[in-house]
Design an enzyme around this catalytic site. Structure first.
Site, PDB file in Angstrom:
ATOM      1  N   ASP A  96       1.034  -0.932  -0.447  1.00  0.00           N
ATOM      2  CA  ASP A  96      -0.173  -0.259  -0.160  1.00  0.00           C
ATOM      3  C   ASP A  96       0.942   1.122  -0.521  1.00  0.00           C
ATOM      4  O   ASP A  96       2.147   1.630   0.602  1.00  0.00           O
ATOM      5  CB  ASP A  96      -1.139  -0.046   1.244  1.00  0.00           C
ATOM      6  CG  ASP A  96      -2.447  -0.822   0.808  1.00  0.00           C
ATOM      7  OD1 ASP A  96      -2.750  -1.015  -0.039  1.00  0.00           O
ATOM      8  OD2 ASP A  96      -3.223  -0.560   1.747  1.00  0.00           O
ATOM      9  N   LYS A 103      -3.288   3.412  -2.083  1.00  0.00           N
ATOM     10  CA  LYS A 103      -4.636   4.064  -2.072  1.00  0.00           C
ATOM     11  C   LYS A 103      -4.119   5.287  -1.086  1.00  0.00           C
ATOM     12  O   LYS A 103      -3.618   5.207   1.003  1.00  0.00           O
ATOM     13  CB  LYS A 103      -5.865   3.221  -1.209  1.00  0.00           C
ATOM     14  CG  LYS A 103      -6.185   2.081  -2.045  1.00  0.00           C
ATOM     15  CD  LYS A 103      -7.259   0.937  -1.609  1.00  0.00           C
ATOM     16  CE  LYS A 103      -7.789   0.178  -2.553  1.00  0.00           C
ATOM     17  NZ  LYS A 103      -8.105   0.366  -3.820  1.00  0.00           N
ATOM     18  N   MET A 122      -9.225   9.353   8.773  1.00  0.00           N
ATOM     19  CA  MET A 122      -9.373   9.685   7.205  1.00  0.00           C
ATOM     20  C   MET A 122     -11.289  11.511   8.070  1.00  0.00           C
ATOM     21  O   MET A 122     -11.164  11.130   6.828  1.00  0.00           O
ATOM     22  CB  MET A 122     -10.077   8.504   6.635  1.00  0.00           C
ATOM     23  CG  MET A 122      -9.445   7.381   6.044  1.00  0.00           C
ATOM     24  SD  MET A 122      -9.629   6.216   5.442  1.00  0.00           S
ATOM     25  CE  MET A 122     -10.258   5.430   6.776  1.00  0.00           C
TER      26      MET A 122
END
Length: 245
Positions: A35, A57, A169
């Site tokens: 990732d 991502k 996030m």
């Protein structure tokens, strides 16, 4: 002939926080799918002849489709290869590891999950913030500020839970999140902080309150911590002194 897939948690950022079991799995892998948020120092444990595939991502940027990642995992393992799917933090904490596990099991692939230290624990710990404390928080709630369907978490219920809130996030929606928590009855004086690039040399943080916390100057990835436990931060004394001045 079928190989095996390891769903590996690389930890919150600092390569030294990756587990020994994770390092051993990387050393076995023929293929490593890594990732974007994984520190590339973790790849020091991979074989020199391993095929490393970037399947990044990152919020706000073009990302590798999840379906394509799952297809690669199945494809390489069916060729008899050992595959390591290296993910930041823990595979099962906002890492889509559950989705990948489902896809692999449905395809009849052998899977082993290797947990990692999630950023919601590792980043606060660098500041001396315990996400639970007998005198300040009876529990901790991990929640994402960015959902798949765009629906908001139940901020009212979270505000009333009495637990430390660790928000992943949530940087882009910070103003709205904080307003929702205040509207739900959480005091504007509740301690809160932002920790960017947690556990790395580039880590930055700000300690404030629910009424004054701002995302200005932060780009992420970042963790937001809300609750009395923030007062235990090793930086909080100087921070609040500056604010008072």
């Amino acid at each position: 002939m079928s190989g095996k897939v390891y769903l590996v948690g690389a930890g919150p950022g600092d390569p030294e926080l990756m587990t020994l079991k994770a390092a051993r799995a990387l050393g076995r892998a023929d293929v490593v799918l890594v990732d974007e948020l994984v520190n590339r120092g973790c790849l020091a444990h991979a074989r020199s002849d391993a095929k490393v595939i970037e399947v990044g991502k990152r919020g706000g940027c073009k990302s590798t489709p999840q379906a394509f990642i799952e297809k690669l995992l199945v494809q390489y393992s069916r060729q008899g290869m050992i595959v390591a799917r290296l993910k930041g933090g823990d595979p099962f904490v906002f890492g889509r590891g559950g989705e990948e596990l489902e896809a692999l099991l449905a395809a009849g692939i052998e899977v082993e999950v290797i947990p990692g230290i999630t950023a919601g624990l590792g980043a606060p710990a660098t500041l001396g913030i315990p996400v639970t404390h007998r005198d300040a928080a009876c529990g901790v709630t991990f929640v994402t500020g960015h959902t798949k369907d765009g629906n908001e978490p139940d901020w009212t219920a979270l505000a009333r839970s009495g637990t430390t809130l660790v928000i992943y996030m949530g940087l882009r929606k910070l103003e709205k999140i904080l307003a929702s928590l205040r509207e739900a009855g959480m005091s504007p004086q509740t301690p809160a902080c932002i920790i960017e690039n947690g556990t790395l040399k580039t880590q930055r943080q700000v300690i404030a309150t629910l009424g004054s916390l701002s995302a200005t100057g932060f780009q992420g990835p970042a963790i937001i911590v809300v609750g009395k436990v923030v007062l235990f931060s090793s930086l909080k004394q100087n921070s609040f002194q500056r604010k008072a001045a």
